[in-house]
Scaffold this motif. Structure first.
Motif, PDB file in Angstrom:
ATOM      1  N   SER A 199      -8.331  25.782 -13.165  1.00 20.50           N
ATOM      2  CA  SER A 199      -7.130  25.776 -12.567  1.00 20.50           C
ATOM      3  C   SER A 199      -6.329  24.919 -13.775  1.00 20.50           C
ATOM      4  CB  SER A 199      -6.708  25.487 -11.295  1.00 20.50           C
ATOM      5  OG  SER A 199      -5.429  25.324 -11.200  1.00 20.50           O
ATOM      6  N   SER A 200      -5.209  25.068 -14.063  1.00 20.63           N
ATOM      7  CA  SER A 200      -4.296  24.385 -14.972  1.00 20.63           C
ATOM      8  C   SER A 200      -3.042  24.538 -14.579  1.00 20.63           C
ATOM      9  CB  SER A 200      -4.485  24.509 -16.613  1.00 20.63           C
ATOM     10  OG  SER A 200      -3.575  23.712 -16.997  1.00 20.63           O
ATOM     11  N   VAL A 201      -2.134  23.737 -13.989  1.00 16.47           N
ATOM     12  CA  VAL A 201      -0.805  23.804 -13.586  1.00 16.47           C
ATOM     13  C   VAL A 201      -0.037  22.507 -14.237  1.00 16.47           C
ATOM     14  CG1 VAL A 201      -1.184  25.012 -11.551  1.00 16.47           C
ATOM     15  CG2 VAL A 201      -1.081  22.572 -11.609  1.00 16.47           C
ATOM     16  N   VAL A 202       1.373  22.792 -14.558  1.00 14.64           N
ATOM     17  CA  VAL A 202       2.280  22.040 -15.135  1.00 14.64           C
ATOM     18  C   VAL A 202       3.360  21.932 -14.150  1.00 14.64           C
ATOM     19  CG1 VAL A 202       3.798  21.623 -16.935  1.00 14.64           C
ATOM     20  CG2 VAL A 202       1.625  22.576 -17.452  1.00 14.64           C
ATOM     21  N   GLY A 203       3.922  20.942 -13.951  1.00 18.70           N
ATOM     22  CA  GLY A 203       5.081  20.525 -13.188  1.00 18.70           C
ATOM     23  C   GLY A 203       6.003  19.443 -13.709  1.00 18.70           C
ATOM     24  N   GLN A 204       7.358  19.178 -13.145  1.00 16.71           N
ATOM     25  CA  GLN A 204       8.024  18.302 -13.409  1.00 16.71           C
ATOM     26  C   GLN A 204       8.362  17.499 -12.233  1.00 16.71           C
ATOM     27  OE1 GLN A 204      10.051  15.423 -14.193  1.00 16.71           O
ATOM     28  NE2 GLN A 204       9.824  16.009 -16.288  1.00 16.71           N
ATOM     29  N   ASP A 205       8.283  16.290 -12.110  1.00 17.66           N
ATOM     30  CA  ASP A 205       8.586  15.696 -10.728  1.00 17.66           C
ATOM     31  C   ASP A 205      10.000  15.744 -10.143  1.00 17.66           C
ATOM     32  OD1 ASP A 205       6.340  14.834 -10.304  1.00 17.66           O
ATOM     33  OD2 ASP A 205       6.676  12.579 -10.567  1.00 17.66           O
ATOM     34  N   GLY A 206      11.086  16.079 -11.278  1.00 16.30           N
ATOM     35  CA  GLY A 206      12.461  16.378 -10.627  1.00 16.30           C
ATOM     36  C   GLY A 206      13.033  14.946 -10.347  1.00 16.30           C
ATOM     37  N   ARG A 207      13.802  14.631  -9.192  1.00 18.34           N
ATOM     38  CA  ARG A 207      14.620  13.185  -9.003  1.00 18.34           C
ATOM     39  C   ARG A 207      13.559  12.465  -8.533  1.00 18.34           C
ATOM     40  NH1 ARG A 207      19.876  13.207  -9.516  1.00 18.34           N
ATOM     41  NH2 ARG A 207      21.018  15.303  -9.316  1.00 18.34           N
ATOM     42  N   SER A 208      13.425  11.269  -9.015  1.00 21.73           N
ATOM     43  CA  SER A 208      12.819  10.126  -8.706  1.00 21.73           C
ATOM     44  C   SER A 208      13.678   8.985  -8.701  1.00 21.73           C
ATOM     45  CB  SER A 208      11.546  10.273  -9.264  1.00 21.73           C
ATOM     46  OG  SER A 208      11.697   9.805 -10.574  1.00 21.73           O
ATOM     47  N   ALA A 209      12.922   7.520  -8.459  1.00 24.81           N
ATOM     48  CA  ALA A 209      13.663   6.357  -8.488  1.00 24.81           C
ATOM     49  C   ALA A 209      14.264   6.035  -9.914  1.00 24.81           C
ATOM     50  CB  ALA A 209      12.823   5.240  -7.882  1.00 24.81           C
ATOM     51  N   SER A 210      13.168   6.533 -11.191  1.00 29.77           N
ATOM     52  CA  SER A 210      13.587   6.067 -12.326  1.00 29.77           C
ATOM     53  C   SER A 210      12.746   7.140 -13.370  1.00 29.77           C
ATOM     54  CB  SER A 210      13.489   4.609 -12.563  1.00 29.77           C
ATOM     55  OG  SER A 210      11.858   4.369 -12.680  1.00 29.77           O
ATOM     56  N   LEU A 211      12.793   6.726 -14.516  1.00 34.80           N
ATOM     57  CA  LEU A 211      12.039   7.578 -15.506  1.00 34.80           C
ATOM     58  C   LEU A 211      10.500   7.490 -15.310  1.00 34.80           C
ATOM     59  CD1 LEU A 211      11.851   9.314 -18.324  1.00 34.80           C
ATOM     60  CD2 LEU A 211      11.752   7.033 -19.385  1.00 34.80           C
ATOM     61  N   PRO A 258       7.054   7.974 -10.182  1.00 36.69           N
ATOM     62  CA  PRO A 258       6.529   9.230  -9.616  1.00 36.69           C
ATOM     63  C   PRO A 258       7.449   9.785  -8.497  1.00 36.69           C
ATOM     64  CG  PRO A 258       5.031   7.562  -9.065  1.00 36.69           C
ATOM     65  CD  PRO A 258       6.142   6.730  -9.796  1.00 36.69           C
ATOM     66  N   ASN A 259       7.155  11.042  -8.251  1.00 35.03           N
ATOM     67  CA  ASN A 259       7.813  11.715  -6.941  1.00 35.03           C
ATOM     68  C   ASN A 259       6.761  12.089  -6.249  1.00 35.03           C
ATOM     69  OD1 ASN A 259       8.686  13.760  -5.090  1.00 35.03           O
ATOM     70  ND2 ASN A 259      10.540  13.976  -6.217  1.00 35.03           N
ATOM     71  N   GLY A 260       6.317  11.726  -5.457  1.00 31.64           N
ATOM     72  CA  GLY A 260       4.862  11.724  -4.535  1.00 31.64           C
ATOM     73  C   GLY A 260       4.774  13.121  -4.163  1.00 31.64           C
ATOM     74  N   SER A 261       5.761  13.547  -3.585  1.00 31.73           N
ATOM     75  CA  SER A 261       5.921  14.832  -3.004  1.00 31.73           C
ATOM     76  C   SER A 261       5.867  16.043  -4.013  1.00 31.73           C
ATOM     77  CB  SER A 261       7.269  14.924  -1.946  1.00 31.73           C
ATOM     78  OG  SER A 261       8.333  15.120  -2.665  1.00 31.73           O
ATOM     79  N   ALA A 262       6.349  15.688  -4.991  1.00 35.80           N
ATOM     80  CA  ALA A 262       6.381  16.605  -6.122  1.00 35.80           C
ATOM     81  C   ALA A 262       4.915  16.693  -6.626  1.00 35.80           C
ATOM     82  CB  ALA A 262       7.546  16.330  -7.325  1.00 35.80           C
ATOM     83  N   GLN A 263       4.246  15.657  -6.611  1.00 31.59           N
ATOM     84  CA  GLN A 263       2.958  15.633  -7.376  1.00 31.59           C
ATOM     85  C   GLN A 263       1.945  16.108  -6.298  1.00 31.59           C
ATOM     86  OE1 GLN A 263       2.258  11.585  -8.645  1.00 31.59           O
ATOM     87  NE2 GLN A 263       3.581  11.743 -10.378  1.00 31.59           N
TER      88      GLN A 263
END
Length: 185
Positions: free
Chosen positions: A133-145, A148-153
């Motif tokens: 498997s290989s997937v790619v995603g962007q965290d979206g909104r988080s505290a800063s650049l 990390p956005n834990g729920s997105a990860q």
């Protein structure tokens, strides 16, 4: 700097005119090696190699090609971005990246090159591995650049495990991106 003056004195050429274009790099490799099929340059900063791999997995699994050459290169040729990152406090003061370590104090810029060939599954030898498997995603909104956005990860990992049709305990390898900071890691 002296090297900029040298470059300015060079006669113009088609190679020089296209040298800065990221889009041209992979085409030059394909031309030189006689490769045909999907050909693209990808720039997603630290994740470029992994995003390129994921894209190649899609073309091979989807039948668009039977194999893919995946390559990633990173050169730190000019000082401007290093200076900006240092002034933002993002670089390690001691020049050591300590990802996933309580002593982490920033990351270290480096150069790298890697290439691999991805093929349709066939007999696996001891020098080959299976990528399920290989997937790619962007965290979206988080505290800063770099936060990390834990729920997105977590959601991304769920998708990867679903695609691989396996339980998390069956995973024997993970490529992780450590920022070299306690918050980012």
């Amino acid at each position: 700097p002296e090297w900029l003056a040298y470059l300015a004195l060079q006669p113009p050429s088609a190679f020089a005119a296209t040298a800065e274009g990221l889009s041209v790099a992979c085409g030059r490799v394909s031309f030189a090696l006689g490769l045909q099929g999907p050909c693209m340059s990808i720039d997603t900063a630290c994740s470029t190699g992994l995003v390129a791999l994921s894209s190649a997995v899609g073309t091979v699994k989807g039948g668009e090609s039977r194999s893919s050459l995946v390559g990633a290169v990173r050169f730190t040729l000019l000082p401007q971005s290093s200076m900006a990152l240092a002034s933002a406090g993002m670089l390690s003061l001691d020049g050591r990246c300590k990802s996933f370590d309580a002593r982490a104090n920033g990351f270290v810029r480096s150069e790298a090159a890697v290439a691999l060939i991805l093929e349709v599954a066939r007999a696996i030898s001891s020098t080959q591995m299976t990528l399920r498997s290989s997937v790619v995603g962007q965290d979206g909104r988080s505290a800063s650049l770099t936060a990390p956005n834990g729920s997105a990860q977590r959601a991304l990992l769920d998708v990867a495990l679903g695609q691989a049709a396996c339980d998390a305990s069956a995973v024997n390898g993970v490529e992780a991106h450590g920022t070299g900071t306690p918050l980012g890691d």
